[in-house]
Scaffold this motif. Structure first.
Motif, mmCIF file in Angstrom:
data_model
loop_
_atom_site.group_PDB
_atom_site.id
_atom_site.type_symbol
_atom_site.label_atom_id
_atom_site.label_comp_id
_atom_site.label_asym_id
_atom_site.label_seq_id
_atom_site.Cartn_x
_atom_site.Cartn_y
_atom_site.Cartn_z
ATOM 1 N N LEU A 134 -28.811 -33.721 8.319
ATOM 2 C CA LEU A 134 -29.567 -33.595 7.072
ATOM 3 C C LEU A 134 -28.805 -32.829 5.993
ATOM 4 O O LEU A 134 -29.129 -32.933 4.813
ATOM 5 C CB LEU A 134 -30.893 -32.879 7.339
ATOM 6 C CG LEU A 134 -31.881 -33.582 8.276
ATOM 7 C CD1 LEU A 134 -33.116 -32.706 8.493
ATOM 8 C CD2 LEU A 134 -32.292 -34.935 7.710
ATOM 9 N N GLY A 135 -27.806 -32.044 6.414
ATOM 10 C CA GLY A 135 -27.104 -31.188 5.475
ATOM 11 C C GLY A 135 -27.964 -30.048 4.970
ATOM 12 O O GLY A 135 -27.801 -29.597 3.836
ATOM 13 N N LEU A 136 -28.870 -29.575 5.827
ATOM 14 C CA LEU A 136 -29.831 -28.567 5.432
ATOM 15 C C LEU A 136 -29.932 -27.451 6.469
ATOM 16 O O LEU A 136 -29.636 -27.644 7.642
ATOM 17 C CB LEU A 136 -31.225 -29.188 5.267
ATOM 18 C CG LEU A 136 -31.409 -30.265 4.203
ATOM 19 C CD1 LEU A 136 -32.798 -30.883 4.343
ATOM 20 C CD2 LEU A 136 -31.222 -29.662 2.811
ATOM 21 N N ARG A 137 -30.377 -26.291 6.022
ATOM 22 C CA ARG A 137 -30.781 -25.221 6.923
ATOM 23 C C ARG A 137 -32.064 -25.652 7.636
ATOM 24 O O ARG A 137 -32.992 -26.173 6.992
ATOM 25 C CB ARG A 137 -30.998 -23.944 6.127
ATOM 26 C CG ARG A 137 -31.691 -22.814 6.869
ATOM 27 C CD ARG A 137 -31.810 -21.610 5.966
ATOM 28 N NE ARG A 137 -32.723 -20.613 6.517
ATOM 29 C CZ ARG A 137 -32.527 -19.304 6.466
ATOM 30 N NH1 ARG A 137 -31.431 -18.838 5.897
ATOM 31 N NH2 ARG A 137 -33.413 -18.459 6.951
ATOM 32 N N VAL A 138 -32.114 -25.426 8.934
ATOM 33 C CA VAL A 138 -33.278 -25.835 9.722
ATOM 34 C C VAL A 138 -33.891 -24.601 10.339
ATOM 35 O O VAL A 138 -33.196 -23.802 10.990
ATOM 36 C CB VAL A 138 -32.879 -26.841 10.822
ATOM 37 C CG1 VAL A 138 -34.048 -27.150 11.737
ATOM 38 C CG2 VAL A 138 -32.352 -28.131 10.192
ATOM 39 N N GLU A 139 -35.202 -24.446 10.177
ATOM 40 C CA GLU A 139 -35.900 -23.309 10.746
ATOM 41 C C GLU A 139 -36.091 -23.500 12.243
ATOM 42 O O GLU A 139 -36.311 -24.622 12.718
ATOM 43 C CB GLU A 139 -37.272 -23.115 10.073
ATOM 44 C CG GLU A 139 -37.199 -22.885 8.572
ATOM 45 C CD GLU A 139 -36.443 -21.623 8.215
ATOM 46 O OE1 GLU A 139 -36.712 -20.567 8.819
ATOM 47 O OE2 GLU A 139 -35.569 -21.692 7.315
ATOM 48 N N VAL A 140 -36.008 -22.412 12.992
ATOM 49 C CA VAL A 140 -36.259 -22.424 14.426
ATOM 50 C C VAL A 140 -37.733 -22.076 14.633
ATOM 51 O O VAL A 140 -38.149 -20.955 14.318
ATOM 52 C CB VAL A 140 -35.363 -21.425 15.170
ATOM 53 C CG1 VAL A 140 -35.706 -21.397 16.658
ATOM 54 C CG2 VAL A 140 -33.895 -21.793 14.957
ATOM 55 N N VAL A 141 -38.487 -23.014 15.155
ATOM 56 C CA VAL A 141 -39.934 -22.821 15.330
ATOM 57 C C VAL A 141 -40.209 -22.488 16.787
ATOM 58 O O VAL A 141 -39.709 -23.167 17.707
ATOM 59 C CB VAL A 141 -40.710 -24.073 14.926
ATOM 60 C CG1 VAL A 141 -42.214 -23.866 15.148
ATOM 61 C CG2 VAL A 141 -40.414 -24.416 13.482
ATOM 62 N N GLY A 142 -41.019 -21.483 17.046
ATOM 63 C CA GLY A 142 -41.432 -21.135 18.400
ATOM 64 C C GLY A 142 -40.443 -20.246 19.086
ATOM 65 O O GLY A 142 -39.408 -19.895 18.571
#
Length: 336
Positions: free
Chosen positions: A328-336
């Motif tokens: 995606l070329g994006l920062r991805v949040e870590v959920v959980g």
């Protein structure tokens, strides 16, 4: 033992031989030298035949990454304990399934993150616990190589679980999780840079924590002395070049053990720097045998596994998020 490649011969068999509680009884492999090297063992050309017919209590799986899940599942369902080479599996869903099967069968499921027992990593842990560097705010971990041309092996060909992110990434991620736990988010760039390459051969991962940043990096074009660790805190920093010596010793045919096993030369020590001083900082001795010692204790005495499966699952989740972030070329949040 399932598989008789580099992993089995270098990282497992020497340490299995060290453990008096373990007896090697069977190997599954199509490699012809197996019959010469281990004529006394049961030989199975097919891994599933070994699982179904061998009376082994522990199955060590060192086959290609995409085979980990089905082989481990079959072994657990046959009532055998399982040790998987890293990565554990190729998805969080597969890992959760294996964990459930292991729990239902009352068998142990372990993953071989042996680089928790690298001397330089043990030194990092000691430095952080001692507080000598103050509060840590930046950590950088490299596993670079000089391999500018792809090799004809499954790890570098196209296919599930191939590529450097699934090969070296689990080591760097697992060590980071040991030190700092799960990050809040991840930003990743995973590329195929070598001409003719079929799988990821470069990655640059940035793990975002509330109070620190972590960079995990691997490149196939590093011909100079390679940075291994950089640790920076409020009181100073620690920089280490070069790799733990155990792998080179094992590849050269040395048997582990002895008073000097896993010790680095003083010229390879890292450097601890503060505002007022700069000093060579001795590296603790590495010892991969500790993994198998702890595994035996877990199998015979229900002690804690050397690497809890929940830790391995967290690492798989971060690899999944790194792939997503890169795509995606994006920062991805870590959920959980």
């Amino acid at each position: 033992m399932i598989g008789y490649g580099l992993s089995a011969r270098t990282f497992h068999l020497p340490f299995i031989k060290l453990q008096p509680e373990l007896e090697l009884v069977a190997i599954s492999s199509s490699q012809p030298e197996l019959a010469i090297d281990y004529p006394q063992l049961s030989h199975y050309p097919d891994a599933n035949a070994l699982i179904a017919n061998s009376d082994a209590g522990l199955v060590v799986i060192t086959s290609p990454n995409h085979s980990h899940f089905p082989l481990a599942k079959a072994a657990l369902q046959q009532g055998k304990h399982v040790l998987l080479e890293k990565p554990l599996v190729l998805s969080s869903e597969e890992g959760q399934q294996l964990t459930a099967i292991a729990r239902q069968s009352g068998r142990k499921l372990a993953v071989y993150h042996n680089r928790r027992f690298d001397g330089d990593f043990l030194t990092l842990q000691q430095l952080i616990r001692s507080g000598e560097l103050g509060n840590i705010h930046y950590f950088e971990s490299h596993f670079d190589r000089f391999r500018p041309e792809p090799r004809a092996r499954w790890r570098e060909q196209a296919g599930p679980g191939s590529g450097i992110l699934w090969d070296l990434g689990p080591h760097l991620i697992d060590q980071t999780l040991c030190l700092f736990g799960m990050p809040r988010a991840i930003t990743a760039n995973c590329r195929t840079l070598r001409p003719g390459g079929e799988s990821t051969d470069y990655f640059h991962l940035q793990l975002h924590y509330p109070d620190k940043e972590v960079v995990l990096h691997s490149s196939p074009f590093c011909a100079s002395p390679t940075l291994r660790f950089m640790l920076q805190g409020t009181k100073g920093s620690y920089q280490k070049f070069g790799l733990d010596p155990q792998e080179d010793a094992l590849r050269a045919g040395a048997m582990p053990g002895g008073t000097d096993w896993g010790l680095e030369k003083a010229t390879d020590y890292g450097v601890l720097a503060t505002v007022d001083s700069q000093m060579s900082y001795p590296t603790l001795a590495g010892n991969y045998a500790l993994f198998y010692q702890q595994l035996v204790a877990a199998l015979l005495h229900d002690a804690e596994l050397p690497v809890p499966v929940v830790d391995a699952l967290a690492g798989i989740r971060l690899i999944e998020l790194a792939i997503l972030s890169s795509e995606l070329g994006l920062r991805v949040e870590v959920v959980g």
